[in-house]
Design an enzyme around this catalytic site. Sequence first.
Site, PDB file in Angstrom:
ATOM      1  N   TYR A 133      -6.716   4.934  -8.904  1.00 27.33           N
ATOM      2  CA  TYR A 133      -6.485   5.308  -7.655  1.00 27.33           C
ATOM      3  C   TYR A 133      -5.550   6.410  -7.563  1.00 27.33           C
ATOM      4  CZ  TYR A 133      -5.239   5.372  -2.621  1.00 27.33           C
ATOM      5  OH  TYR A 133      -5.003   5.424  -1.234  1.00 27.33           O
ATOM      6  N   LYS A 161     -10.854   6.433  -7.617  1.00 20.50           N
ATOM      7  CA  LYS A 161     -10.806   6.952  -6.058  1.00 20.50           C
ATOM      8  C   LYS A 161     -10.206   8.188  -6.283  1.00 20.50           C
ATOM      9  CE  LYS A 161      -8.789   5.259  -1.967  1.00 20.50           C
ATOM     10  NZ  LYS A 161      -9.283   6.544  -1.266  1.00 20.50           N
TER      11      LYS A 161
HETATM   12  C1  HMN Z   1      -6.625   3.654   1.026  1.00 21.71           C
HETATM   13  O1  HMN Z   1      -6.111   3.561   0.097  1.00 21.71           O
HETATM   14  O2  HMN Z   1      -6.502   2.946   2.161  1.00 21.71           O
HETATM   15  C2  HMN Z   1      -7.660   4.710   1.590  1.00 21.71           C
HETATM   16  O3  HMN Z   1      -8.709   4.810   0.594  1.00 21.71           O
HETATM   17  C3  HMN Z   1      -7.136   6.235   1.658  1.00 21.71           C
HETATM   18  C4  HMN Z   1      -7.887   7.013   2.120  1.00 21.71           C
HETATM   19  O4  HMN Z   1      -8.073   7.843   1.284  1.00 21.71           O
HETATM   20  C5  HMN Z   1      -7.342   7.593   3.427  1.00 21.71           C
HETATM   21  N1  HMN Z   1      -6.261   8.302   3.154  1.00 21.71           N
HETATM   22  C6  HMN Z   1      -5.001   7.989   3.651  1.00 21.71           C
HETATM   23  O5  HMN Z   1      -5.073   7.179   4.603  1.00 21.71           O
HETATM   24  C7  HMN Z   1      -3.881   9.030   3.071  1.00 21.71           C
HETATM   25  C8  HMN Z   1      -8.328   8.490   4.211  1.00 21.71           C
HETATM   26  O6  HMN Z   1      -9.660   7.725   4.518  1.00 21.71           O
HETATM   27  C9  HMN Z   1      -7.792   9.039   5.611  1.00 21.71           C
HETATM   28  O7  HMN Z   1      -7.014   8.025   6.222  1.00 21.71           O
HETATM   29  C10 HMN Z   1      -8.626  10.039   6.143  1.00 21.71           C
HETATM   30  O8  HMN Z   1      -9.137  10.903   5.439  1.00 21.71           O
HETATM   31  C11 HMN Z   1      -8.162  10.500   7.462  1.00 21.71           C
HETATM   32  O9  HMN Z   1      -7.281  11.387   7.140  1.00 21.71           O
END
Ligand code: HMN
Length: 290
Positions: A133, A161
């Site tokens: 990740y 990821k």
């Molecule tokens: C996680 O670890 O929960 C997610 O996979 C993270 C995911 O990449 C999200 N990134 C963050 O929350 C920083 C995105 O889905 C993000 O929430 C989305 O692109 C909206 O900004």
Amino acid sequence: MKGIMTALITPFNEDGTLNDKGLREVVRHNIDVMGVDGLYIGGSTGESFLMDEAMRSELLKIVKEEAGDAVTLIAQIGSLNIEEAIRLGNEAKELGYDALSAITPYYYKFSFEEIKSYYERITEETNHPMVVYSIPVLTGTQMTIDDYGELLAIPNVVGVKYSDTNLSRLTKLKELYPDKVFYGGADDMLLQFIISGADGAIGSTYSLLGKQAKALFDALQNSELKEAKNLQLEMNQVIAKMESIGVYQTLKHVLKEQGVDAGFMKFPFKELTDDEKRQASEIVDILASG
Ligand code: HMN
């Protein structure tokens, strides 16, 4: 392991304990209503870095119990404490999770050799598929193509990821490692991630936009670029609003308005103010009209 996976929120009770009933509702909503291909449990969206080990373990148990074998399940078990990561990894494996994932170790400025030894130890001691990740915007850890190559060469490391926005690097990585699986991690760029070689995406907003994300993914598999672009634009209207209010808080608010008990945030995250709730409710209308 391919396709659209929701990075699951974790519903808490007001006192910070796990909301078991709400968690099951969120799992059901994602599988039955959004129709996503998988769930990513205990990531940033899941607020797992604010939980103790017992709670993280309980979270993994409840989700597996509710989801069964319906979709792919990936458990984010990374922790600064290596023993905790290994214990959680072994629990997830025994519970029947399809794969583990671990955040790059954060806070201290670890060298790449240290980061690599962290993945080596977790994979050696759990002997289960591992998705690295990488989220430089939160951890500050930026890896080169060679660094990724070294991690992907570790037995049991099946993919990354990739929550990074350097897409030319992603294209190169997929070219060099076609058998590994790469997930995009910025939901407003799902289109660009897939075009750049990602096999799927893991994102928080798919608890609300899972259907559109799946449609976008399918459109790209059929080379329907225009359709995919329109879907991305539609999704981005919602994502931009969520980002301006607070993504995780907005997700919980909107889900609750849709009848899914998404619970409260974990301290020190704040709940939305009344004004922010009003703004978040506009998303309910946008989704209902779409
Ligand atoms: C996680 O670890 O929960 C997610 O996979 C993270 C995911 O990449 C999200 N990134 C963050 O929350 C920083 C995105 O889905 C993000 O929430 C989305 O692109 C909206 O900004």
